[in-house]
Design a protein around this motif. Structure first.
Motif, PDB file in Angstrom:
ATOM      1  N   LYS A  24      16.210  12.697   2.497  1.00  0.00           N
ATOM      2  CA  LYS A  24      16.974  11.554   2.999  1.00  0.00           C
ATOM      3  C   LYS A  24      17.139  10.452   1.947  1.00  0.00           C
ATOM      4  CE  LYS A  24      16.386  11.963   7.976  1.00  0.00           C
ATOM      5  NZ  LYS A  24      16.157  11.226   9.230  1.00  0.00           N
ATOM      6  N   ARG A  25      16.644  10.700   0.745  1.00  0.00           N
ATOM      7  CA  ARG A  25      16.665   9.679  -0.310  1.00  0.00           C
ATOM      8  C   ARG A  25      16.034   8.380   0.194  1.00  0.00           C
ATOM      9  NH1 ARG A  25      22.159  11.158  -0.397  1.00  0.00           N
ATOM     10  NH2 ARG A  25      22.730   9.048   0.247  1.00  0.00           N
ATOM     11  N   ALA A  26      15.043   8.530   1.069  1.00  0.00           N
ATOM     12  CA  ALA A  26      14.415   7.374   1.702  1.00  0.00           C
ATOM     13  C   ALA A  26      13.250   6.866   0.858  1.00  0.00           C
ATOM     14  CB  ALA A  26      13.938   7.743   3.096  1.00  0.00           C
ATOM     15  N   THR A  27      12.817   5.658   1.156  1.00  0.00           N
ATOM     16  CA  THR A  27      11.694   5.075   0.428  1.00  0.00           C
ATOM     17  C   THR A  27      10.625   4.600   1.400  1.00  0.00           C
ATOM     18  OG1 THR A  27      12.844   2.941   0.399  1.00  0.00           O
ATOM     19  CG2 THR A  27      13.042   4.323  -1.563  1.00  0.00           C
ATOM     20  N   ILE A  28       9.365   4.704   0.954  1.00  0.00           N
ATOM     21  CA  ILE A  28       8.240   4.145   1.703  1.00  0.00           C
ATOM     22  C   ILE A  28       7.753   2.906   0.963  1.00  0.00           C
ATOM     23  CG2 ILE A  28       5.850   4.467   2.448  1.00  0.00           C
ATOM     24  CD1 ILE A  28       6.377   7.383   2.818  1.00  0.00           C
ATOM     25  N   HIS A  29       7.619   1.816   1.693  1.00  0.00           N
ATOM     26  CA  HIS A  29       7.025   0.594   1.158  1.00  0.00           C
ATOM     27  C   HIS A  29       5.757   0.302   1.957  1.00  0.00           C
ATOM     28  CE1 HIS A  29      10.836  -0.560  -0.927  1.00  0.00           C
ATOM     29  NE2 HIS A  29      11.365   0.124   0.070  1.00  0.00           N
ATOM     30  N   THR A  30       4.761  -0.261   1.316  1.00  0.00           N
ATOM     31  CA  THR A  30       3.562  -0.703   2.027  1.00  0.00           C
ATOM     32  C   THR A  30       3.336  -2.174   1.728  1.00  0.00           C
ATOM     33  OG1 THR A  30       2.058  -0.100   0.220  1.00  0.00           O
ATOM     34  CG2 THR A  30       2.523   1.587   1.883  1.00  0.00           C
ATOM     35  N   SER A  31       2.761  -2.871   2.681  1.00  0.00           N
ATOM     36  CA  SER A  31       2.581  -4.310   2.481  1.00  0.00           C
ATOM     37  C   SER A  31       1.402  -4.827   3.284  1.00  0.00           C
ATOM     38  CB  SER A  31       3.849  -5.059   2.894  1.00  0.00           C
ATOM     39  OG  SER A  31       3.705  -6.441   2.654  1.00  0.00           O
ATOM     40  N   LEU A  32       0.570  -5.638   2.637  1.00  0.00           N
ATOM     41  CA  LEU A  32      -0.483  -6.409   3.287  1.00  0.00           C
ATOM     42  C   LEU A  32      -0.332  -7.857   2.824  1.00  0.00           C
ATOM     43  CD1 LEU A  32      -3.619  -4.094   2.902  1.00  0.00           C
ATOM     44  CD2 LEU A  32      -2.397  -4.613   5.014  1.00  0.00           C
ATOM     45  N   LEU A  33      -0.310  -8.774   3.763  1.00  0.00           N
ATOM     46  CA  LEU A  33      -0.111 -10.175   3.403  1.00  0.00           C
ATOM     47  C   LEU A  33      -1.422 -10.873   3.079  1.00  0.00           C
ATOM     48  CD1 LEU A  33       1.781 -12.543   3.043  1.00  0.00           C
ATOM     49  CD2 LEU A  33       1.709 -12.927   5.521  1.00  0.00           C
ATOM     50  N   ARG A  34      -2.468 -10.580   3.839  1.00  0.00           N
ATOM     51  CA  ARG A  34      -3.724 -11.311   3.684  1.00  0.00           C
ATOM     52  C   ARG A  34      -4.322 -11.177   2.297  1.00  0.00           C
ATOM     53  NH1 ARG A  34      -9.405 -10.333   7.042  1.00  0.00           N
ATOM     54  NH2 ARG A  34     -10.309 -12.386   6.604  1.00  0.00           N
ATOM     55  N   SER A  35      -4.236  -9.997   1.723  1.00  0.00           N
ATOM     56  CA  SER A  35      -4.918  -9.737   0.453  1.00  0.00           C
ATOM     57  C   SER A  35      -4.148 -10.209  -0.769  1.00  0.00           C
ATOM     58  CB  SER A  35      -5.202  -8.233   0.321  1.00  0.00           C
ATOM     59  OG  SER A  35      -3.993  -7.492   0.370  1.00  0.00           O
ATOM     60  N   ARG A  36      -2.968 -10.815  -0.561  1.00  0.00           N
ATOM     61  CA  ARG A  36      -2.233 -11.351  -1.699  1.00  0.00           C
ATOM     62  C   ARG A  36      -3.081 -12.404  -2.391  1.00  0.00           C
ATOM     63  NH1 ARG A  36       2.576  -8.731  -3.326  1.00  0.00           N
ATOM     64  NH2 ARG A  36       3.499  -7.825  -1.461  1.00  0.00           N
ATOM     65  N   ASP A  37      -3.237 -12.273  -3.699  1.00  0.00           N
ATOM     66  CA  ASP A  37      -4.097 -13.161  -4.459  1.00  0.00           C
ATOM     67  C   ASP A  37      -3.592 -14.591  -4.365  1.00  0.00           C
ATOM     68  OD1 ASP A  37      -5.829 -14.324  -6.241  1.00  0.00           O
ATOM     69  OD2 ASP A  37      -5.511 -12.877  -7.841  1.00  0.00           O
ATOM     70  N   LYS A  38      -4.514 -15.528  -4.041  1.00  0.00           N
ATOM     71  CA  LYS A  38      -4.100 -16.928  -3.953  1.00  0.00           C
ATOM     72  C   LYS A  38      -3.990 -17.587  -5.323  1.00  0.00           C
ATOM     73  CE  LYS A  38      -8.538 -19.365  -3.568  1.00  0.00           C
ATOM     74  NZ  LYS A  38      -9.322 -20.326  -2.759  1.00  0.00           N
TER      75      LYS A  38
END
Length: 335
Positions: free
Chosen positions: A257-271
């Motif tokens: 499907k020429r599709a993409t997987i993205h993953t994301s976590l907001l809390r662990s983003r470095d401050k």
């Protein structure tokens, strides 16, 4: 100050009120007197020992809060003053009487909004905004499938998809929750316990599928997600409530499907700031973008209007009751 606390991982019964040292604001930080906070799945996971706070973050639960500015730390830019009504995105520490926040992660509370309503915004709405705009790059007219549509993130995502002039489709586990998502603006909703959501999504989109999938479930949904994902679609994983181990030909089907997987976590983003001093760190850019593009729509006179949904309210000393309600998946919107 008092804070919600637990001494060892376990059930809600381990939570209690504890007197702890009130934090002092550091360089560029603001001390906020907390009037309301909200629960997130991350709080439950942390309480059970499965999701420790990021390095340097408070060990106290709470990823969002609303209150008033109590004190300014050294080096603050002057954008806030003592007494200002604010809401904050936090890596932890929100379920206490006071919390320190980098000034760039504060947002003003809309004038006609209560602190309880405001506390329902930062984590859920910023997470949804990030997934749609920073990760998914949602475009007008696209179809967005939102799992757990009646959750805090789900109800926010429905409204933000509408604001982007795209089409929200949801899954939920009860008819009551599906009715709530329809009221929030969902174009279609499917009960994942009673029907095959992948077939229903394909029927609704006349075979085209969803251009974006916001997925907090993970492994148990992978086959159905791929079945109803459009060609060149984006599958965004931000939770693993259904596990993380996949058995099957995921990559071949994704490639077809020429599709993409993205993953994301907001809390662990470095401050910490970027190595380039002139480039704001990720969370600060997110807060700034949300404040400019979405926050004005929380006004009662805005069109379209965005509204946080509060399911229930508990006194802080009754936090265990709130945890039980979330564990039993009873809530529609925020606790």
């Amino acid at each position: 100050m008092f804070a919600a606390y637990f001494d060892r991982p376990g059930g809600p019964e381990n939570l209690y009120m504890k007197e702890v040292v009130k934090p002092d604001p550091g360089e560029g930080e603001v001390l906020v007197r907390v009037f309301a906070s909200a629960l997130n799945k991350a709080d439950l996971l942390q309480r059970t020992g499965k999701y420790p706070p990021p390095k340097g973050a408070s060990g106290i639960l709470g990823l969002e809060a609303a209150g008033s500015v109590a004190e300014l730390g050294p080096g603050c830019s002057g954008r806030w003053k003592v007494g200002d009504a604010v809401m904050a995105l936090l890596p932890g520490g929100g379920q206490a009487q006071f919390v320190t926040v980098p000034e760039g992660l504060l947002m003003p509370v809309p004038k006609d909004m209560t602190y309880t309503q405001a506390a329902a915004i930062p984590e859920a709405w910023l997470a949804a905004f990030q997934l749609l705009h920073f990760v998914g790059k949602v475009q007008e007219g696209e179809r967005v499938l939102i799992h757990a549509g009646a959750s805090g993130v789900g109800m926010a995502a429905i409204q933000l998809v509408r604001l982007a002039k795209a089409i929200p489709i949801v899954t939920a586990g009860t008819q009551e929750k599906l009715k709530a998502t329809a009221k929030a603006g969902a174009a279609a909703g499917f009960n994942y316990k009673k029907e095959d959501f992948s077939k229903k999504v394909l029927e609704f989109t006349q075979g085209s599928g969803a251009d974006i999938i916001l997925d907090c479930v993970g492994a148990s949904y992978w086959e159905k997600n791929l079945k109803c994902l459009s060609t060149d679609g984006r599958w965004i994983i931000y939770g693993l409530l259904g596990g993380g181990e996949v058995h099957g030909d995921l990559l071949a089907r994704l490639l077809s499907k020429r599709a993409t997987i993205h993953t994301s976590l907001l809390r662990s983003r470095d401050k910490e700031a970027s190595v380039f001093y002139f480039f704001p760190q990720y969370k600060e850019r997110l807060v700034r973008a949300f404040t400019e593009k979405a926050l004005p729509h929380f006004s009662r006179w805005a069109s379209p209007r965005l509204q946080p949904l509060v399911d229930s309210v508990y006194a802080l000393q009754d936090i265990a009751k709130g945890h039980r309600a979330m564990e039993e998946n009873r809530n529609i919107g925020k606790i």
